[in-house]
Design an enzyme around this catalytic site. Structure first.
Site, PDB file in Angstrom:
ATOM      1  N   CYS A 113     -10.347  45.700 -12.616  1.00  0.00           N
ATOM      2  CA  CYS A 113     -11.788  45.578 -12.928  1.00  0.00           C
ATOM      3  C   CYS A 113     -12.571  46.829 -12.537  1.00  0.00           C
ATOM      4  CB  CYS A 113     -12.383  44.367 -12.217  1.00  0.00           C
ATOM      5  SG  CYS A 113     -11.482  42.854 -12.544  1.00  0.00           S
ATOM      6  N   HIS A 260     -19.737  44.977 -13.263  1.00  0.00           N
ATOM      7  CA  HIS A 260     -18.542  44.487 -13.962  1.00  0.00           C
ATOM      8  C   HIS A 260     -18.765  43.013 -14.256  1.00  0.00           C
ATOM      9  CE1 HIS A 260     -14.719  42.859 -14.811  1.00  0.00           C
ATOM     10  NE2 HIS A 260     -14.565  42.326 -13.619  1.00  0.00           N
ATOM     11  N   ASN A 290     -14.726  37.888 -19.253  1.00  0.00           N
ATOM     12  CA  ASN A 290     -14.411  39.014 -18.360  1.00  0.00           C
ATOM     13  C   ASN A 290     -13.363  39.889 -19.046  1.00  0.00           C
ATOM     14  OD1 ASN A 290     -13.232  40.653 -16.381  1.00  0.00           O
ATOM     15  ND2 ASN A 290     -13.491  39.143 -14.760  1.00  0.00           N
TER      16      ASN A 290
HETATM   17  N1  ACO Z   1     -11.899  23.428 -16.433  1.00  0.00           N
HETATM   18  C1  ACO Z   1     -12.095  22.296 -15.740  1.00  0.00           C
HETATM   19  N2  ACO Z   1     -11.778  22.152 -14.458  1.00  0.00           N
HETATM   20  C2  ACO Z   1     -11.255  23.203 -13.819  1.00  0.00           C
HETATM   21  C3  ACO Z   1     -11.020  24.429 -14.460  1.00  0.00           C
HETATM   22  C4  ACO Z   1     -11.362  24.515 -15.827  1.00  0.00           C
HETATM   23  N3  ACO Z   1     -11.197  25.651 -16.549  1.00  0.00           N
HETATM   24  N4  ACO Z   1     -10.497  25.294 -13.588  1.00  0.00           N
HETATM   25  C5  ACO Z   1     -10.389  24.661 -12.416  1.00  0.00           C
HETATM   26  N5  ACO Z   1     -10.842  23.380 -12.551  1.00  0.00           N
HETATM   27  C6  ACO Z   1     -10.937  22.348 -11.535  1.00  0.00           C
HETATM   28  C7  ACO Z   1      -9.933  22.542 -10.439  1.00  0.00           C
HETATM   29  O1  ACO Z   1      -8.683  21.972 -10.775  1.00  0.00           O
HETATM   30  C8  ACO Z   1     -10.593  21.810  -9.294  1.00  0.00           C
HETATM   31  O2  ACO Z   1     -10.383  20.431  -9.446  1.00  0.00           O
HETATM   32  P1  ACO Z   1     -10.141  19.484  -8.144  1.00  0.00           P
HETATM   33  O3  ACO Z   1     -11.407  19.600  -7.332  1.00  0.00           O
HETATM   34  O4  ACO Z   1      -9.924  18.150  -8.747  1.00  0.00           O
HETATM   35  O5  ACO Z   1      -8.953  20.077  -7.454  1.00  0.00           O
HETATM   36  C9  ACO Z   1     -12.080  22.075  -9.530  1.00  0.00           C
HETATM   37  O6  ACO Z   1     -12.205  22.429 -10.909  1.00  0.00           O
HETATM   38  C10 ACO Z   1     -12.649  23.195  -8.674  1.00  0.00           C
HETATM   39  O7  ACO Z   1     -11.749  24.301  -8.753  1.00  0.00           O
HETATM   40  P2  ACO Z   1     -12.021  25.646  -8.012  1.00  0.00           P
HETATM   41  O8  ACO Z   1     -10.919  26.608  -8.353  1.00  0.00           O
HETATM   42  O9  ACO Z   1     -12.293  25.368  -6.568  1.00  0.00           O
HETATM   43  O10 ACO Z   1     -13.348  26.065  -8.739  1.00  0.00           O
HETATM   44  P3  ACO Z   1     -14.397  27.130  -8.325  1.00  0.00           P
HETATM   45  O11 ACO Z   1     -15.687  26.473  -8.106  1.00  0.00           O
HETATM   46  O12 ACO Z   1     -13.880  28.042  -7.256  1.00  0.00           O
HETATM   47  O13 ACO Z   1     -14.516  27.968  -9.651  1.00  0.00           O
HETATM   48  C11 ACO Z   1     -13.802  30.058 -10.514  1.00  0.00           C
HETATM   49  C12 ACO Z   1     -13.393  28.654 -10.141  1.00  0.00           C
HETATM   50  C13 ACO Z   1     -14.792  30.003 -11.664  1.00  0.00           C
HETATM   51  C14 ACO Z   1     -12.580  30.837 -10.937  1.00  0.00           C
HETATM   52  C15 ACO Z   1     -14.477  30.704  -9.291  1.00  0.00           C
HETATM   53  O14 ACO Z   1     -13.708  30.560  -8.144  1.00  0.00           O
HETATM   54  C16 ACO Z   1     -14.755  32.154  -9.511  1.00  0.00           C
HETATM   55  O15 ACO Z   1     -15.530  32.523 -10.342  1.00  0.00           O
HETATM   56  N6  ACO Z   1     -14.173  33.001  -8.680  1.00  0.00           N
HETATM   57  C17 ACO Z   1     -14.380  34.439  -8.804  1.00  0.00           C
HETATM   58  C18 ACO Z   1     -13.253  34.996  -9.413  1.00  0.00           C
HETATM   59  C19 ACO Z   1     -13.591  35.811 -10.595  1.00  0.00           C
HETATM   60  O16 ACO Z   1     -14.695  36.031 -10.996  1.00  0.00           O
HETATM   61  N7  ACO Z   1     -12.545  36.294 -11.174  1.00  0.00           N
HETATM   62  C20 ACO Z   1     -12.668  37.079 -12.295  1.00  0.00           C
HETATM   63  C21 ACO Z   1     -11.651  38.113 -12.248  1.00  0.00           C
HETATM   64  S1  ACO Z   1     -11.785  39.017 -10.822  1.00  0.00           S
HETATM   65  C22 ACO Z   1     -13.008  39.966 -11.048  1.00  0.00           C
HETATM   66  O17 ACO Z   1     -13.228  40.396 -12.123  1.00  0.00           O
HETATM   67  C23 ACO Z   1     -13.842  40.147  -9.890  1.00  0.00           C
END
Ligand code: ACO
Length: 333
Positions: A113, A260, A290
């Site tokens: 990224c 980003h 992204n």
């Molecule tokens: N659809 C529906 N439900 C989902 C999905 C989906 N696509 N993905 C995960 N879930 C569920 C999980 O299974 C979990 O269910 P549970 O509570 O029954 O176990 C629940 O949703 C919560 O999951 P988390 O992974 O804890 O969700 P979170 O709130 O952390 O959101 C996300 C996930 C969006 C990836 C977040 O952590 C995030 O944005 N992190 C930053 C990472 C990022 O931006 N990465 C991009 C690449 S890196 C970069 O460019 C910086």
């Protein structure tokens, strides 16, 4: 003499994939994706048409056109991607060939990224010391072919999209204009929090086949989303403040921050933390997801075409991602 951007270009595949389309392939839904990431749709490459190198080539042609330059004017290529067409060689040489450039240097940047910001920093050194007059910097990614599109991979696969962005840099003698600073950082202790582990030289295809483990999905990207989120918001804010402080500027001087496009929630968090107005932050993740190393040059090209950046405006580009790596580039347009 400072480095300055002379032209920008972007290429997005025509194939629009909505959240509803993804919900046909895995257990997810539009509301969850929008609430957690802000993404409504993304572009996926058309197989047989778009590759990382071809998308980068198209974006580069548009950037050269915008700069009024030809491929023969380019002295150095910097190509940032985590999704090259081949394991090796990297796509920089494909770009050199596709564009018909002279047999100039072609450097591949693999800082995920942060790749585009890392590449700008390198371009700046070549331009400042006179080793190059024009540097072409490209970020291009084709994620869609390598994502786990089953429910198992939904936390990663709903986030990413494909596309490419490019800029051509030259030098300016106008005082105060151009690239004012770049700052780069890394913290490898978190390398495996957002990574694609295999196949790699330490775990090559025969070993993976030998294990015959259906649960082994090391060839898909893995991400500890919460962990990445928490580090991203801290590092983004830090690196933006570092750039402003080292140039004796403040957030009120900024015309536009192009972060980003990792996650809309991350961008909103940074906006709030730094006390920026909404019109000071550019976001297009809603439409493209992204696109890793391509996200900043795509956003930059779009923001420029929309008239959001004018001559004399102060522009901050900042990135954070896998590595972890992060960095900033501050520029007076
Ligand atoms: N659809 C529906 N439900 C989902 C999905 C989906 N696509 N993905 C995960 N879930 C569920 C999980 O299974 C979990 O269910 P549970 O509570 O029954 O176990 C629940 O949703 C919560 O999951 P988390 O992974 O804890 O969700 P979170 O709130 O952390 O959101 C996300 C996930 C969006 C990836 C977040 O952590 C995030 O944005 N992190 C930053 C990472 C990022 O931006 N990465 C991009 C690449 S890196 C970069 O460019 C910086």
């Amino acid at each position: 003499m400072n480095s300055i951007i002379l032209g920008t270009g972007r290429y997005l595949p025509s194939n629009v994939v909505t959240n509803h389309d993804l919900a046909q392939r895995m257990d997810t839904n539009h509301e969850w994706i929008v609430e957690r990431t802000g993404i409504h749709e993304r572009r996926f490459a058309i197989p047989g048409v778009d590759t990382t190198a071809s998308m980068g080539t198209e974006a580069a042609k548009r950037a050269l056109d915008a700069a009024g330059l030809s491929p023969h004017d380019v002295d150095l290529i910097l190509f940032a991607t985590l999704s090259p067409d081949y394991y090796f060689p990297g796509p920089g040489v494909q770009l050199q060939h596709n564009l018909g450039c002279r047999t100039i240097g072609a450097i591949d940047i693999r800082n995920q990224c942060s790749g585009f910001v890392y590449a700008l920093s390198i371009a700046d050194q070549y331009l400042r010391n006179g080793a190059a007059n024009h540097v072409l910097v490209v970020g291009s990614e084709l994620h869609s072919g390598g994502l786990d599109m089953s429910t198992r991979g939904r936390n990663v696969s709903v986030i990413f999209g494909d596309g490419a962005g490019a800029v051509v840099l030259g030098r300016t003698d106008e005082p105060g204009r151009g690239l004012l600073s770049t700052h780069l950082h890394s913290q490898g202790e978190h390398a495996e929090e957002l990574a694609l582990l295999g196949p790699s030289t330490r775990d090559w295809i025969p070993e993976i086949i030998q294990r015959n483990d259906p649960e082994d999905v090391s060839y898909f990207p893995r991400m500890n989303g919460n962990f990445v989120f928490k580090h991203a918001v801290v590092r983004f804010a830090e690196v933006i403040e570092e750039a402003l402080t080292s140039n004796q500027l403040s957030t009120s001087d900024l015309r536009l921050l192009i972060p980003h496009q990792a996650n809309l929630r991350i961008a909103q968090f940074i906006q709030q933390k730094l006390g920026l107005r909404e019109d000071q932050v550019y976001n297009n993740i809603m439409r493209y997801g992204n696109t890793t190393a391509a996200s900043i040059p795509i956003a930059l090209s779009e923001a420029f075409d929309e008239g959001r950046i004018q001559k004399g405006d102060l522009l901050m580009m900042a990135a954070f991602g896998s590595g972890f790596t992060w960095g900033s580039a501050l520029m007076r347009w």
